[in-house]
Design a protein around this motif. Structure first.
Motif, mmCIF file in Angstrom:
data_model
loop_
_atom_site.group_PDB
_atom_site.id
_atom_site.type_symbol
_atom_site.label_atom_id
_atom_site.label_comp_id
_atom_site.label_asym_id
_atom_site.label_seq_id
_atom_site.Cartn_x
_atom_site.Cartn_y
_atom_site.Cartn_z
ATOM 1 N N ASP A 38 2.764 0.315 7.630
ATOM 2 C CA ASP A 38 3.928 1.634 6.902
ATOM 3 C C ASP A 38 4.203 0.923 5.292
ATOM 4 O OD1 ASP A 38 4.238 4.302 6.333
ATOM 5 O OD2 ASP A 38 5.152 4.232 8.302
ATOM 6 N N VAL B 149 -2.083 0.556 -2.909
ATOM 7 C CA VAL B 149 -3.134 2.059 -2.322
ATOM 8 C C VAL B 149 -4.448 2.158 -2.623
ATOM 9 C CG1 VAL B 149 -3.616 4.236 -2.941
ATOM 10 C CG2 VAL B 149 -1.242 3.797 -2.455
ATOM 11 N N VAL C 193 -5.434 4.136 4.336
ATOM 12 C CA VAL C 193 -4.688 4.553 4.019
ATOM 13 C C VAL C 193 -4.522 5.853 3.606
ATOM 14 C CG1 VAL C 193 -3.229 3.739 1.534
ATOM 15 C CG2 VAL C 193 -4.591 2.224 2.538
ATOM 16 N N PRO C 194 -3.881 6.599 4.938
ATOM 17 C CA PRO C 194 -3.851 8.184 4.504
ATOM 18 C C PRO C 194 -2.462 8.572 4.262
ATOM 19 C CG PRO C 194 -3.697 7.515 7.081
ATOM 20 C CD PRO C 194 -4.463 6.237 5.970
ATOM 21 N N THR C 195 -2.209 9.385 3.518
ATOM 22 C CA THR C 195 -1.023 9.768 2.582
ATOM 23 C C THR C 195 -0.720 10.822 3.212
ATOM 24 O OG1 THR C 195 -2.034 8.928 0.130
ATOM 25 C CG2 THR C 195 0.193 10.680 0.509
ATOM 26 N N ARG C 196 1.082 11.118 3.810
ATOM 27 C CA ARG C 196 1.922 12.214 3.964
ATOM 28 C C ARG C 196 2.320 13.191 3.443
ATOM 29 N NH1 ARG C 196 4.426 6.974 6.238
ATOM 30 N NH2 ARG C 196 4.392 6.359 8.224
ATOM 31 N N PRO D 147 4.669 6.727 -5.294
ATOM 32 C CA PRO D 147 3.716 7.086 -5.356
ATOM 33 C C PRO D 147 3.128 8.132 -5.610
ATOM 34 C CG PRO D 147 4.369 6.901 -2.914
ATOM 35 C CD PRO D 147 6.147 6.720 -3.272
ATOM 36 N N SER E 243 2.616 6.862 1.980
ATOM 37 C CA SER E 243 1.288 6.187 2.609
ATOM 38 C C SER E 243 1.367 4.923 3.946
ATOM 39 C CB SER E 243 0.666 5.730 1.626
ATOM 40 O OG SER E 243 0.223 6.318 0.567
ATOM 41 N N ALA F 189 -1.189 2.265 6.321
ATOM 42 C CA ALA F 189 -2.438 2.199 6.139
ATOM 43 C C ALA F 189 -2.936 1.540 7.574
ATOM 44 C CB ALA F 189 -2.691 0.588 5.008
#
Length: 554
Positions: free
Chosen positions: A289, A296, A306-309, A351, A528, A530
Motif C-alpha cells: 500500500d 506508479v 496499481v489501482p487508485t482509490r 499522487p 494507490s 499495488a
C-alpha cells in the motif's frame, strides 16, 4: 441488506453517498486444482499497534483486524455506503437513541462459539466497564470519540458517557441504547474498533490488564500475540512475529460467507517506500500500500497492477495553541498558512489527482463549503502578519513521523522539509522533532507535546461530522484551544435529524473553522495500492478498507 424502518435510519441512509471504485473486481477461481498453497505476502508500512482493534487507532492494525474480526455494520465493497455486517438488518427509533440489530443466523467464531445478541452486548458492556489505564485515549480513542466515557470515569478529562446499555431481546436481536442522538450513528457501528469478539476472548481479556500511563503505557499481553483473540472473519490470527514484523492470518473454512481466495496471508512490515517497491519487483511480496507517486508509472510499465482509490482524506498541519503563546494569536496562525506553498507540495509530493485543501473536509463529502476563508501562498503577507503580532523572532518545534507513510501523507520527511523551508523563508525558526510513528508520535501529538505537527484523516464513514467532529467537537490537548462557538455548532449539528439542514450546518462550521484557523489543511489525495500481475486483487476502498478475502492468485 439494509432496511430503513425509521426517520433516523432514513437520514443515515441518505448521508451515505456511494463512491465508485477504480479497482478490478476479483475473478477468483475456487476449483480445487487451482488453489495455490503459497501465502499471499503484503508489504505493510508499519507493525500494528495491537491485534485488538479496540485498543488502536492506526490503519495498520485495522487493515489486519478487518480480515479477522467483523462489525455489526459494514461498507459496500469498494464504496462508502453502509450495508449489513454481522447484522443483516438494523433500525432505530425516531429519536436516534435506540439502535436495533438483527443478527445473521449460523455465524460462528474461530474458537467455535456462536454469535448471539448476548455476545454483542457482552462486547459493548466490556468496553463500557473498562477501568484504569484502559481509560487513556491512547488505548480507547475510538470509544471515547463515538460513545464517550465509561461506567465510572476516573479522570475529569474523560467525556461523559453516551452509551446507555445493550439488551438482547432474543437470541439474534441486540438493542443498543445511547443517551443522546448523534451524527456518528449508525456509522460508528461499522468502525473496526468495535468489531465483535468471541465471548471466550472477552472473558480472557478481563484477566489481562494494560498498565502505565502517559507515554509509558504497556499493552495487555493478549493484544500482542496471537492465540486469545477470536473473531468471525474469513481469516483467523495465527502468528505475530514482532521482531521480524510479520503477522500471519489463515483462512477460516467455517466462515459464514464466501470462502476466502487466499489460504494464508502474511503482512510483512517494510517501513521504507522504496524497499516496498523493490520487494514487489523482486517477487518477495505480492502487494503493498501507499505507493509513492513517482513509482506508479514505473510499476505500471513493468506490468504490475496499481489501482487508485477515490479521494476520502485530508492531510493537515496542526497547531497546538497551548504549547506556545504565539500560536494563540490568530495573526501568527494566518502567517503560517500564507507562508506554505501548498500547491508545490501537491504537485511534487502527492499522487496525480491530489488537490490543495481549502478546509478540513474533502470536497467528496456533503458539507464542504465553497465560501470558506482561503490562505494563498503569500510570503510577504506572512512576514507582515508576524511583524504585526510582534513575532518576528518566532521559533517553533515541528514534529513529524519517521518510518511510516500514510494514505494522506506519502513521505512525511520530504513534506516536512518543504514546509520547513517555507517557514524559514518568512523568518520562522523551525526546530525539527522527528519521532517514531507509534507509540511516540501519536502519543506526543495527542498529549499536546508539539507546537506544529503533521497528521491527517481518512474518513471512517460518509458524514462530515466524522471529519469535523473528530477534531473540533470539544477541547482536546492535541489542538489546545477552546472555542465555544465551534464546539456548540458541532454539538447542534450532531443531533440535527434533517439531512439538508445538517449539511447546511456543516458548511457554516467549515467557515467558522477556517476563520479561526486551528491548523492548515494541506491536501486531499487518492492513494494507490499495488499488486503483482499474478494476483486477482480485492476491490479497492476509498476508506482503505480492502477485504483481502476477495483476492486470489490467478
Amino acid at each position: 441488506m439494509q432496511i430503513a424502518r425509521s426517520k433516523a435510519a432514513a437520514v443515515a441512509a441518505a448521508v451515505s453517498i456511494s463512491l465508485v471504485a477504480t479497482a478490478c473486481s476479483s475473478e477468483r477461481d475456487t476449483s480445487d486444482d487451482a488453489a495455490p498453497t503459497e501465502a499471499f505476502v503484503f508489504g505493510a508500512a508499519g507493525n500494528p499497534a495491537s491485534l485488538d482493534p479496540f485498543l488502536a487507532s492506526d490503519g495498520e492494525t485495522f487493515r489486519i483486524s478487518r480480515q479477522v474480526l467483523e462489525t455489526l455494520l459494514d461498507h459496500e465493497s469498494g464504496g462508502s455506503e453502509l450495508v449489513g455486517g454481522l447484522a443483516e438488518e438494523w433500525e432505530s427509533n425516531d429519536e436516534g437513541t435506540e439502535w436495533t440489530f438483527f443478527l445473521r443466523d449460523g455465524v460462528t467464531f474461530h474458537d467455535g462459539a456462536e454469535l448471539t445478541a448476548e455476545v454483542v452486548c457482552q462486547n459493548f458492556d466490556h468496553w463500557y466497564n473498562l477501568t484504569g489505564t484502559y481509560q487513556s485515549t491512547a488505548l480507547t480513542y475510538y470509544w471515547q470519540a463515538e460513545f464517550g466515557g465509561f461506567a465510572e470515569n476516573e479522570s475529569e478529562d474523560t467525556p461523559e458517557s453516551n452509551y446507555a446499555g445493550c439488551e438482547a431481546t432474543d437470541d439474534l436481536t441486540a438493542v443498543i441504547r445511547v443517551n443522546e442522538p448523534s451524527a456518528v450513528y449508525p456509522g460508528a457501528f461499522s468502525l473496526a474498533a468495535f468489531a465483535i469478539h468471541s465471548p471466550n476472548s472477552i472473558e480472557a481479556y478481563k484477566d489481562d490488564q494494560a498498565t502505565g500511563e502517559g507515554d509509558a503505557i504497556s499493552m495487555p499481553n493478549y493484544s500482542q500475540e496471537a492465540g486469545t483473540i477470536a473473531g468471525t472473519g474469513p481469516f483467523e490470527l495465527t502468528r505475530w512475529n514482532k521482531s521480524s514484523g510479520e503477522v500471519t492470518i489463515t483462512r477460516f473454512d467455517d466462515y459464514w460467507g464466501e470462502t476466502a481466495g487466499f489460504e494464508e496471508i502474511v503482512f510483512r512490515t517494510i517501513p521504507d517506500e522504496a524497499a516496498r517497491r523493490q520487494a514487489l519487483q523482486t517477487g518477495e511480496i505480492h502487494g503493498y500500500d501507499l505507493v509513492a507517486p513517482g513509482d506508479v508509472d514505473t510499476l505500471l510499465d513493468a506490468g504490475f497492477q496499481v489501482p487508485t482509490r477515490d479521494v476520502f482524506n485530508i492531510f493537515y498541519l496542526a497547531f497546538t495553541q497551548e504549547s506556545n503563546e504565539a500560536l494563540e494569536d490568530l495573526r501568527v496562525r494566518q502567517a503560517i498558512a500564507h507562508a506554505l506553498d501548498r500547491q508545490t507540495l501537491v504537485d511534487t509530493q502527492l499522487p496525480e489527482g491530489g488537490v490543495v485543501a481549502t478546509q478540513f473536509v474533502p470536497d467528496t463529502i456533503e458539507g464542504h463549503s465553497e465560501n470558506v476563508t482561503t490562505y494563498a501562498y503569500e510570503p510577504d503577507t506572512a512576514r507582515d502578519l508576524l511583524a504585526e503580532a510582534d513575532a518576528e523572532d518566532l521559533a517553533l518545534d515541528f514534529c513529524y513521523p519517521t518510518e511510516v507513510t500514510r494514505p494522506y501523507m506519502p513521505s512525511p520527511a520530504d513534506l516536512f522539509e518543504l514546509m520547513k523551508s517555507d517557514l524559514e523563508e518568512v523568518g520562522i525558526t523551525v526546530r525539527p522533532r522527528p519521532m517514531q510513528w507509534t507509540p511516540d508520535y501519536l502519543d506526543t501529538t495527542r498529549d499536546g507535546g508539539c507546537n506544529l505537527y503533521l497528521l491527517g484523516w481518512t474518513g471512517d464513514f460518509n458524514d462530515a461530522y466524522n471529519f469535523l467532529g473528530t477534531w473540533f467537537d470539544g477541547y482536546s490537548k492535541e489542538w489546545g484551544f477552546r472555542n465555544d462557538e465551534i464546539f456548540d455548532a458541532l454539538a447542534a449539528a450532531a443531533v440535527e435529524p434533517d439531512l439538508e439542514t445538517r449539511v447546511s450546518m456543516y458548511e457554516e462550521i467549515n467557515e467558522l473553522v477556517m476563520d479561526f484557523l486551528p491548523g492548515v489543511p494541506i491536501s486531499s489525495s487518492p492513494p494507490s495500492i499495488a499488486f503483482a500481475e499474478n494476483i486477482n486483487p480485492p476491490t479497492v476502498s476509498p476508506l482503505t478498507q480492502e477485504k483481502f478475502a476477495e483476492g486470489s492468485f490467478k
